[in-house]
Write a protein that holds these residues in place. Sequence first.
Motif, PDB file in Angstrom:
ATOM      1  N   SER A 213       0.826  -1.213   0.000  1.00 26.65           N
ATOM      2  CA  SER A 213       0.000   0.000   0.000  1.00 26.65           C
ATOM      3  C   SER A 213       0.857   1.259   0.000  1.00 26.65           C
ATOM      4  N   LYS A 214       0.366   2.263  -0.717  1.00 28.22           N
ATOM      5  CA  LYS A 214       0.937   3.610  -0.674  1.00 28.22           C
ATOM      6  C   LYS A 214       0.004   4.460   0.179  1.00 28.22           C
ATOM      7  N   ILE A 215       0.559   5.155   1.162  1.00 28.48           N
ATOM      8  CA  ILE A 215      -0.241   5.862   2.162  1.00 28.48           C
ATOM      9  C   ILE A 215       0.214   7.310   2.267  1.00 28.48           C
ATOM     10  N   ASP A 216      -0.737   8.224   2.386  1.00 28.11           N
ATOM     11  CA  ASP A 216      -0.417   9.627   2.633  1.00 28.11           C
ATOM     12  C   ASP A 216       0.145   9.739   4.051  1.00 28.11           C
ATOM     13  N   ALA A 217       1.390  10.205   4.169  1.00 29.36           N
ATOM     14  CA  ALA A 217       2.059  10.218   5.466  1.00 29.36           C
ATOM     15  C   ALA A 217       1.566  11.306   6.400  1.00 29.36           C
ATOM     16  N   SER A 218       0.732  12.211   5.901  1.00 32.00           N
ATOM     17  CA  SER A 218       0.189  13.243   6.784  1.00 32.00           C
ATOM     18  C   SER A 218      -1.194  12.874   7.315  1.00 32.00           C
ATOM     19  N   SER A 219      -1.984  12.173   6.499  1.00 38.07           N
ATOM     20  CA  SER A 219      -3.364  11.875   6.894  1.00 38.07           C
ATOM     21  C   SER A 219      -3.623  10.410   7.221  1.00 38.07           C
TER      22      SER A 219
END
Length: 304
Positions: A213-219
């Motif tokens: 998975s690629k995940i938004d590191a801020s949200s």
Amino acid sequence: MMYTHTISVFDPSGKLIKTIPDSVELADFGIKGHPGTSQGAPVEAAFTHDGKYVYVSNYSMYGQNFGPEGSDSCTPASQPDKSFLYRIDTATLKIDQVIPVGSVPKYVAVTPDDKTVLVTNWCSWDLSVVDVASGKVRKTIPLNGSYPRGIAVAPDSRTAFVAIMGAARIDKVDLSAGEVSVFAEPGSGPRHLAISPDGKHLYSTNNGSGTVSKIDASSGRVIKSVFTGSQPRSMAISSDGKAVYVVNYESSTVSKLRTSDMREIAEEPTDHHPIGITYEPKNGTVWVACYVGSIIVFDDSKAS
């Protein structure tokens, strides 16, 4: 090399430089209660960013007054013995520090500022925060879930992300305050984490789901998940952040994903049960360690 009680050192060309035994006299490091020679069981390693030291976790210790031994299905209630983190000087290739941590330490990460080493303790379900300057645990942070493993650290060295395999989630840890919060739920059995060089994206292998998975590191928003094979485990990211490389344990393959769109752009067979992987930036090679006792080196220096 936990089963052979050794740590093998190679140069970038693949030449074996030295085999370091994991045997230590704990009394020489100020640790009492274990007379004579003790052996470890090396699992993971992490280098300081200046390359001067490498920290190695030991699944369990063997010698006088150790026990009960940890296992992959242990719990804090079973009270498996605590283990140790070794520090190896890369100039002398000798163990120069032995640091007590938790039960069955697995993943190790050095913060970008080289001031802190983080260790996930599989059986005590917590995170050891080691101060590099003193060589001692500064704090132990409880994690609200079973079997913590992978760690990724934000570029500012203040925040860590921890994969909680038994709880199917990723936690966010404020390293100063010691506060832990649920960050993302990317799939079943999140195991290994990597963070992009700019700190904007987090990548997770999901051992149970067979996905990355690629995940938004801020949200914490999961941007995209893609299937790579059966039981994706360890992962490495290229220096420019344009690719991640993943070993698929039961498929006996290694996958290369383009991070911009998470498309799998290459897949290669490996020996049986690939378990570890790293990216070597000097030559642009990808090193894959397999459970059968082999290391395969892939040349990706001409990759686009």
